[in-house]
Scaffold this motif. Structure first.
Motif, PDB file in Angstrom:
ATOM      1  N   ILE A   1    -136.334  43.631  15.874  1.00 56.44           N
ATOM      2  CA  ILE A   1    -136.745  42.271  16.155  1.00 56.44           C
ATOM      3  C   ILE A   1    -137.436  42.422  17.724  1.00 56.44           C
ATOM      4  O   ILE A   1    -136.845  42.863  18.607  1.00 56.44           O
ATOM      5  CB  ILE A   1    -135.651  41.191  16.549  1.00 56.44           C
ATOM      6  CG1 ILE A   1    -134.815  41.068  15.139  1.00 56.44           C
ATOM      7  CG2 ILE A   1    -136.409  39.817  16.881  1.00 56.44           C
ATOM      8  CD1 ILE A   1    -133.465  39.960  15.327  1.00 56.44           C
ATOM      9  N   MET A   2    -138.524  42.154  17.921  1.00 57.95           N
ATOM     10  CA  MET A   2    -139.353  42.081  18.989  1.00 57.95           C
ATOM     11  C   MET A   2    -139.874  40.639  19.310  1.00 57.95           C
ATOM     12  O   MET A   2    -140.483  40.083  18.177  1.00 57.95           O
ATOM     13  CB  MET A   2    -140.619  43.187  18.668  1.00 57.95           C
ATOM     14  CG  MET A   2    -140.325  44.657  17.880  1.00 57.95           C
ATOM     15  SD  MET A   2    -139.268  45.501  19.070  1.00 57.95           S
ATOM     16  CE  MET A   2    -140.272  46.272  20.074  1.00 57.95           C
ATOM     17  N   HIS A   3    -140.332  40.311  20.442  1.00 62.54           N
ATOM     18  CA  HIS A   3    -140.854  39.241  20.882  1.00 62.54           C
ATOM     19  C   HIS A   3    -142.032  39.555  21.550  1.00 62.54           C
ATOM     20  O   HIS A   3    -141.905  40.134  22.650  1.00 62.54           O
ATOM     21  CB  HIS A   3    -139.826  38.335  21.727  1.00 62.54           C
ATOM     22  CG  HIS A   3    -138.662  37.604  20.880  1.00 62.54           C
ATOM     23  ND1 HIS A   3    -137.732  36.962  21.458  1.00 62.54           N
ATOM     24  CD2 HIS A   3    -138.493  37.702  19.661  1.00 62.54           C
ATOM     25  CE1 HIS A   3    -136.794  36.516  20.585  1.00 62.54           C
ATOM     26  NE2 HIS A   3    -137.356  36.975  19.348  1.00 62.54           N
ATOM     27  N   ARG A   4    -143.152  38.955  21.431  1.00 65.29           N
ATOM     28  CA  ARG A   4    -144.524  39.108  22.066  1.00 65.29           C
ATOM     29  C   ARG A   4    -145.161  38.113  22.471  1.00 65.29           C
ATOM     30  O   ARG A   4    -145.063  37.059  21.682  1.00 65.29           O
ATOM     31  CB  ARG A   4    -145.218  39.898  20.802  1.00 65.29           C
ATOM     32  CG  ARG A   4    -146.654  40.597  21.538  1.00 65.29           C
ATOM     33  CD  ARG A   4    -147.374  41.072  20.547  1.00 65.29           C
ATOM     34  NE  ARG A   4    -148.456  39.953  20.330  1.00 65.29           N
ATOM     35  CZ  ARG A   4    -149.385  40.326  19.079  1.00 65.29           C
ATOM     36  NH1 ARG A   4    -149.461  41.104  18.656  1.00 65.29           N
ATOM     37  NH2 ARG A   4    -150.247  39.273  18.871  1.00 65.29           N
TER      38      ARG A   4
ATOM     39  N   LEU B   1    -144.305  35.094  19.709  1.00 66.07           N
ATOM     40  CA  LEU B   1    -144.687  35.730  18.407  1.00 66.07           C
ATOM     41  C   LEU B   1    -143.079  36.440  18.056  1.00 66.07           C
ATOM     42  O   LEU B   1    -143.088  37.399  18.662  1.00 66.07           O
ATOM     43  CB  LEU B   1    -146.004  36.558  18.073  1.00 66.07           C
ATOM     44  CG  LEU B   1    -145.978  37.223  16.783  1.00 66.07           C
ATOM     45  CD1 LEU B   1    -146.328  36.200  15.524  1.00 66.07           C
ATOM     46  CD2 LEU B   1    -147.276  38.274  16.971  1.00 66.07           C
ATOM     47  N   VAL B   2    -142.624  36.346  16.904  1.00 64.09           N
ATOM     48  CA  VAL B   2    -141.335  37.140  16.597  1.00 64.09           C
ATOM     49  C   VAL B   2    -142.044  38.099  15.473  1.00 64.09           C
ATOM     50  O   VAL B   2    -142.400  37.841  14.462  1.00 64.09           O
ATOM     51  CB  VAL B   2    -140.294  36.226  15.918  1.00 64.09           C
ATOM     52  CG1 VAL B   2    -139.113  37.176  15.572  1.00 64.09           C
ATOM     53  CG2 VAL B   2    -140.110  35.065  16.837  1.00 64.09           C
ATOM     54  N   ILE B   3    -141.836  39.444  15.815  1.00 62.18           N
ATOM     55  CA  ILE B   3    -142.285  40.556  14.916  1.00 62.18           C
ATOM     56  C   ILE B   3    -141.086  41.117  14.636  1.00 62.18           C
ATOM     57  O   ILE B   3    -140.185  41.807  15.363  1.00 62.18           O
ATOM     58  CB  ILE B   3    -143.327  41.698  15.871  1.00 62.18           C
ATOM     59  CG1 ILE B   3    -144.410  40.673  16.164  1.00 62.18           C
ATOM     60  CG2 ILE B   3    -143.521  42.701  15.036  1.00 62.18           C
ATOM     61  CD1 ILE B   3    -145.493  41.722  17.193  1.00 62.18           C
TER      62      ILE B   3
ATOM     63  N   ASP C   1    -136.058  47.311  26.386  1.00 60.87           N
ATOM     64  CA  ASP C   1    -137.669  47.780  26.991  1.00 60.87           C
ATOM     65  C   ASP C   1    -138.604  46.462  26.804  1.00 60.87           C
ATOM     66  O   ASP C   1    -138.632  45.775  25.595  1.00 60.87           O
ATOM     67  CB  ASP C   1    -138.231  48.904  26.084  1.00 60.87           C
ATOM     68  CG  ASP C   1    -137.548  50.281  26.712  1.00 60.87           C
ATOM     69  OD1 ASP C   1    -136.518  50.088  27.477  1.00 60.87           O
ATOM     70  OD2 ASP C   1    -137.874  51.262  26.251  1.00 60.87           O
ATOM     71  N   MET C   2    -139.497  46.395  27.792  1.00 54.66           N
ATOM     72  CA  MET C   2    -140.670  45.688  27.470  1.00 54.66           C
ATOM     73  C   MET C   2    -141.960  46.508  27.950  1.00 54.66           C
ATOM     74  O   MET C   2    -141.978  47.171  28.756  1.00 54.66           O
ATOM     75  CB  MET C   2    -140.781  44.317  28.170  1.00 54.66           C
ATOM     76  CG  MET C   2    -141.866  43.507  27.929  1.00 54.66           C
ATOM     77  SD  MET C   2    -141.869  41.812  27.980  1.00 54.66           S
ATOM     78  CE  MET C   2    -142.342  41.678  29.836  1.00 54.66           C
TER      79      MET C   2
ATOM     80  N   ALA D   1    -153.688  40.615  27.644  1.00 55.34           N
ATOM     81  CA  ALA D   1    -152.463  41.462  27.901  1.00 55.34           C
ATOM     82  C   ALA D   1    -151.585  41.047  26.667  1.00 55.34           C
ATOM     83  O   ALA D   1    -151.172  39.738  26.206  1.00 55.34           O
ATOM     84  CB  ALA D   1    -151.569  41.010  29.238  1.00 55.34           C
ATOM     85  N   ALA D   2    -151.032  41.891  26.175  1.00 55.53           N
ATOM     86  CA  ALA D   2    -149.748  41.696  25.445  1.00 55.53           C
ATOM     87  C   ALA D   2    -148.374  42.335  25.847  1.00 55.53           C
ATOM     88  O   ALA D   2    -148.390  43.366  26.258  1.00 55.53           O
ATOM     89  CB  ALA D   2    -149.830  42.489  23.905  1.00 55.53           C
ATOM     90  N   LEU D   3    -147.209  41.431  25.738  1.00 50.59           N
ATOM     91  CA  LEU D   3    -145.882  41.952  26.162  1.00 50.59           C
ATOM     92  C   LEU D   3    -145.091  42.054  25.278  1.00 50.59           C
ATOM     93  O   LEU D   3    -144.694  40.865  24.672  1.00 50.59           O
ATOM     94  CB  LEU D   3    -145.618  40.742  27.577  1.00 50.59           C
ATOM     95  CG  LEU D   3    -146.524  40.886  28.600  1.00 50.59           C
ATOM     96  CD1 LEU D   3    -147.672  39.732  28.456  1.00 50.59           C
ATOM     97  CD2 LEU D   3    -145.779  40.458  29.911  1.00 50.59           C
ATOM     98  N   LEU D   4    -144.664  42.986  24.585  1.00 57.24           N
ATOM     99  CA  LEU D   4    -143.692  43.160  23.365  1.00 57.24           C
ATOM    100  C   LEU D   4    -142.189  43.567  24.060  1.00 57.24           C
ATOM    101  O   LEU D   4    -142.027  44.617  24.936  1.00 57.24           O
ATOM    102  CB  LEU D   4    -144.233  44.231  22.634  1.00 57.24           C
ATOM    103  CG  LEU D   4    -143.458  44.489  21.301  1.00 57.24           C
ATOM    104  CD1 LEU D   4    -143.803  43.135  20.408  1.00 57.24           C
ATOM    105  CD2 LEU D   4    -144.228  45.487  20.555  1.00 57.24           C
TER     106      LEU D   4
END
Ligand code: AKG
Ligand code: FE2
Length: 303
Positions: A288-291, A99-101, A265-266, A134-137
């Motif tokens: 831009i964050m990828h989750r 998911l692109v946040i 960072d993740m 789990a969510a990995l951002l």
């Protein structure tokens, strides 16, 4: 299979992982993890640290989307948010698992979801019967300031609740509408309700005191603060004031960890026993964050 044969086929490489608890009482930093090798024993250690600390952070690494997806696949089945489906605003061009946040604009159109706004406290995808575990951002691009993300420890909050409140909550369900998303838009496949009585809206219900499927510990489960969230069985005004009181705990810094992002960072959180929120930032800057997220168990309560 004979043990020595296994040992020769899969030589055990010593791990160099270090887990350092953060000073905030929950959360930990993970050093020495190898995103290319993804050694099973190391992944198991990271998973255990995530269960023990609620949130773990990887800082100072450089890894690809492909490694992010491979790592997530070792933790569980993927669960996809509606906005990451093909053609939706948060879809990733290459990996359907991401998911692109973001508030980035591509050809005059925002390529990502959530924009640059502040987001209030929530647990992810509360409107699913099986919300993520789990969510990995992963931070891909950051603004010079703002966009900090805060996490709250829902075990810690539950543990200190007065007995009078616990008695009301234990075994009780909380109802979330499935019609509207967090920003008030009608979700695809739904139509706006024809009554103002939120109790009658299409919904999902989860136990407010939730037993964690891995740790067996109980924690408070709140979803999101919305006028349409209802503590089942309570008169609406009592439900609203109890929810306000409970969110009052979530807003107390003593239960929180503040993530001030650095490039690359993740952060990986346990969406079953934590909540999070984020600050907004200046719209002229791109973030831009990828989750990725893994499937959690259907929430349940065991006293
Ligand atoms: O953008 C962030 O820092 C967090 C956004 C969020 O709520 C999420 O990734 O689930
Ligand atoms: Fe979220």
């Amino acid at each position: 299979m004979n043990r020595s044969a296994t040992a020769t086929q899969f030589p055990r490489v010593e791990t160099s992982i270090q887990i350092t608890p953060l000073s905030t009482g929950f959360g930990a930093d993970i050093e020495g993890f190898d995103f290319e090798r993804l050694d099973q024993h190391d992944v198991a250690q990271v998973r255990q640290a995530w269960l023990d600390h609620g949130v773990v952070r990887f800082r100072g690494y450089d890894f690809t989307d492909e490694q992010h997806v491979r790592f997530t696949a070792m933790l569980g089945d993927f669960v996809k948010h509606p906005r990451q489906l093909k053609g939706e605003e948060g879809a990733h061009g290459k990996y359907e698992e991401i998911l692109v946040i973001s508030n980035a604009e591509v050809d005059g159109k925002v390529a990502g979801t959530m924009g640059n706004d502040e987001a209030d406290w929530h647990t992810d995808t509360w409107f699913y019967e099986q919300p993520p575990a789990a969510a990995l951002l992963h931070a891909i691009q950051l603004p010079p300031e703002g966009g900090d993300t805060f996490f709250a420890d829902m075990y810690g909050i539950y543990d200190q609740l007065p007995a009078s409140i616990r008695r009301i909550l234990e075994g009780r369900l909380i109802q979330f509408t499935t019609v509207f998303d967090g920003s008030g838009r009608v979700r695809a496949g739904h139509t706006a309700p024809d009554t103002d009585d939120v109790r009658l809206w299409a919904h999902v219900r989860h136990p407010m005191v939730r037993t964690h499927g891995d740790s067996g510990r109980n924690c408070l489960y709140l979803g999101l603060p919305s006028a349409s969230t209802w503590i089942v069985g309570l008169p609406l005004d009592e439900s609203a004031s109890l929810l306000d009181e409970l969110f009052g705990y979530v807003r107390q810094p003593q239960y929180q960890f503040k993530q001030v992002w650095q490039d690359g960072d993740m952060v990986m959180w346990d969406n079953r026993c934590t909540m999070h929120r984020r600050d907004g930032w200046d719209a002229r800057h791109t973030r831009i964050m990828h989750r990725t997220t893994t499937l959690g168990e259907r929430p349940f309560y065991r006293c």
